[in-house]
Write a protein that holds these residues in place. Sequence first.
Motif, PDB file in Angstrom:
ATOM      1  N   ALA A 247       0.866  -1.059   0.056  1.00 54.98           N
ATOM      2  CA  ALA A 247      -0.212  -0.177  -0.204  1.00 54.98           C
ATOM      3  C   ALA A 247       0.971   1.283   0.065  1.00 54.98           C
ATOM      4  N   MET A 248       1.843   1.250   0.578  1.00 60.05           N
ATOM      5  CA  MET A 248       2.884   2.378   0.773  1.00 60.05           C
ATOM      6  C   MET A 248       3.502   2.435  -0.552  1.00 60.05           C
ATOM      7  N   GLU A 249       4.104   1.550  -1.210  1.00 60.35           N
ATOM      8  CA  GLU A 249       4.737   1.589  -2.565  1.00 60.35           C
ATOM      9  C   GLU A 249       3.696   1.970  -3.620  1.00 60.35           C
ATOM     10  N   ARG A 250       2.304   1.544  -3.514  1.00 59.23           N
ATOM     11  CA  ARG A 250       1.345   2.038  -4.664  1.00 59.23           C
ATOM     12  C   ARG A 250       0.962   3.549  -4.424  1.00 59.23           C
ATOM     13  N   GLY A 251       1.525   4.267  -3.271  1.00 62.28           N
ATOM     14  CA  GLY A 251       1.142   5.639  -2.925  1.00 62.28           C
ATOM     15  C   GLY A 251      -0.472   5.982  -2.810  1.00 62.28           C
ATOM     16  N   HIS A 252      -1.170   4.975  -2.065  1.00 66.20           N
ATOM     17  CA  HIS A 252      -2.391   5.509  -1.426  1.00 66.20           C
ATOM     18  C   HIS A 252      -2.377   6.659  -0.637  1.00 66.20           C
ATOM     19  N   ASP A 253      -3.389   7.351  -0.664  1.00 66.42           N
ATOM     20  CA  ASP A 253      -3.670   8.425   0.252  1.00 66.42           C
ATOM     21  C   ASP A 253      -4.069   8.017   1.513  1.00 66.42           C
ATOM     22  N   ILE A 254      -3.168   7.137   2.423  1.00 69.20           N
ATOM     23  CA  ILE A 254      -3.812   6.514   3.620  1.00 69.20           C
ATOM     24  C   ILE A 254      -2.660   6.996   4.783  1.00 69.20           C
ATOM     25  N   THR A 255      -3.113   6.792   5.944  1.00 74.65           N
ATOM     26  CA  THR A 255      -2.214   6.646   7.073  1.00 74.65           C
ATOM     27  C   THR A 255      -1.998   5.472   7.860  1.00 74.65           C
ATOM     28  N   TYR A 256      -0.977   4.731   7.966  1.00 74.96           N
ATOM     29  CA  TYR A 256      -0.795   3.650   8.629  1.00 74.96           C
ATOM     30  C   TYR A 256      -0.458   3.948   9.919  1.00 74.96           C
TER      31      TYR A 256
ATOM     32  N   HIS B  87      10.819   3.248   2.281  1.00 73.88           N
ATOM     33  CA  HIS B  87       9.766   3.480   1.366  1.00 73.88           C
ATOM     34  C   HIS B  87       9.645   4.526   0.408  1.00 73.88           C
ATOM     35  N   ASN B  88      10.346   5.472   0.969  1.00 70.06           N
ATOM     36  CA  ASN B  88      10.326   7.167   0.383  1.00 70.06           C
ATOM     37  C   ASN B  88       9.005   7.659   0.220  1.00 70.06           C
ATOM     38  N   ILE B  89       8.320   7.332   1.421  1.00 62.78           N
ATOM     39  CA  ILE B  89       6.867   7.998   1.207  1.00 62.78           C
ATOM     40  C   ILE B  89       7.090   9.323   1.855  1.00 62.78           C
ATOM     41  N   PRO B  90       6.080  10.076   1.977  1.00 62.16           N
ATOM     42  CA  PRO B  90       6.122  11.534   2.313  1.00 62.16           C
ATOM     43  C   PRO B  90       6.135  11.878   3.674  1.00 62.16           C
ATOM     44  N   TYR B  91       5.764  11.061   4.614  1.00 64.62           N
ATOM     45  CA  TYR B  91       5.793  11.254   5.938  1.00 64.62           C
ATOM     46  C   TYR B  91       6.107   9.834   6.964  1.00 64.62           C
ATOM     47  N   VAL B  92       6.886   9.854   7.776  1.00 65.65           N
ATOM     48  CA  VAL B  92       7.107   8.755   8.793  1.00 65.65           C
ATOM     49  C   VAL B  92       7.498   9.459   9.927  1.00 65.65           C
ATOM     50  N   ALA B  93       6.697   8.877  11.133  1.00 67.36           N
ATOM     51  CA  ALA B  93       6.902   9.319  12.406  1.00 67.36           C
ATOM     52  C   ALA B  93       6.867   8.424  13.345  1.00 67.36           C
TER      53      ALA B  93
ATOM     54  N   GLU C 172      -0.561  14.392   2.033  1.00 70.24           N
ATOM     55  CA  GLU C 172      -1.136  13.603   0.718  1.00 70.24           C
ATOM     56  C   GLU C 172      -0.313  12.570   0.458  1.00 70.24           C
ATOM     57  N   GLY C 173      -0.784  11.265   0.272  1.00 71.10           N
ATOM     58  CA  GLY C 173      -0.002  10.159  -0.178  1.00 71.10           C
ATOM     59  C   GLY C 173       0.043   9.378   1.069  1.00 71.10           C
ATOM     60  N   PRO C 174       0.793   8.192   1.027  1.00 78.59           N
ATOM     61  CA  PRO C 174       1.044   7.131   2.068  1.00 78.59           C
ATOM     62  C   PRO C 174       1.910   7.660   3.139  1.00 78.59           C
ATOM     63  N   THR C 175       1.269   7.600   4.475  1.00 83.23           N
ATOM     64  CA  THR C 175       2.067   8.288   5.634  1.00 83.23           C
ATOM     65  C   THR C 175       2.231   7.090   6.724  1.00 83.23           C
ATOM     66  N   PHE C 176       3.010   6.926   7.537  1.00 86.98           N
ATOM     67  CA  PHE C 176       3.027   5.904   8.556  1.00 86.98           C
ATOM     68  C   PHE C 176       3.623   6.516   9.966  1.00 86.98           C
ATOM     69  N   LEU C 177       2.742   5.898  10.728  1.00 81.43           N
ATOM     70  CA  LEU C 177       2.858   6.662  12.397  1.00 81.43           C
ATOM     71  C   LEU C 177       3.064   5.367  13.340  1.00 81.43           C
TER      72      LEU C 177
END
Length: 226
Positions: free
Chosen positions: A124-133, A184-190, A212-217
């Motif tokens: 999901a992160m690689e496909r670039g969905h606009d979601i937060t995990y 994964h080079n996604i817009p935001y990880v914290a 915007e885009g996949p993010t992870f917390l």
Amino acid sequence: MAYSLKESVAKEARFVSGHRMCAGCGAPPAIRNVLNALKEEDNAVISCATGCLEVSSCIYPYTSWNKVSFIHTAFECAAATLSGAEKTYYNLKKAGKIKKTTKFIAIGGDGGTLDIGLQSLSGAMERGHDITYVCYDNGAYMNTGTQRSSSTPHFADTTTSPAGKVSPGKAQKRKDLTEIMVKHNIPYVAQTALFGNLQDIYTKSEKAIYTEGPTFLAVFSPCPRG
Ligand SMILES: Cc1ncc(C[n+]2csc(CCOP(=O)(O)OP(=O)(O)O)c2C)c(N)n1
Ligand code: SF4
Ligand SMILES: [Mg+2]
């Protein structure tokens, strides 16, 4: 929005009391604080992998999930399920059939995220969905009796890695999922801990949900029982 404790407690909670988590469990306040970063006017779809939080918060006919749409997913597919929901929303919004803003948030424990759901999370992160995990990490499979996960720290005492005369506890080192997400080079990880700094969890959650885009917390969340 700049953080204001007064304004954040005045908001209607999206995760409310009445659940069956143990007294002192970190997961309910962790998730309540993450969801507190949602704008009051926005909808949210939650895809929740099984684990303590999920099984204890929606025991039919009761639920602690308030003003959100909630999907109970299997361990393996919290992120995959949410990807499908987000893509459907994207297409309906593009066609002008939905006007309101909806945010998409997947939630899993450390077992459901670092181990069993890792493949669908990575996809999901690689496909670039606009979601937060959001991973609430209590360091073991707590719901089934404190079995070690790949997030359990080195030498920790769990029921499947007992510490004592024969064994020093968990033999392996902890997997660093936050670092894997960074790669994964996604817009935001914290990552954050719940207790001690409510501003930190609010600010990071808001950034994760509204970037915007996949993010992870990752939220470190204590389990008094485990
Ligand atoms: C595929 C699958 N394997 C095992 C289980 C049994 N199970 C339910 S909850 C749970 C523990 C989950 O651990 P974690 O994701 O860390 O969440 P926690 O319970 O610690 O909050 C397990 C093993 C299951 N429901 N599905
Ligand atoms: S076993 Fe641990 S994680 Fe599960 S509800 Fe109890 S305190 Fe929370
Ligand atoms: Mg856990």
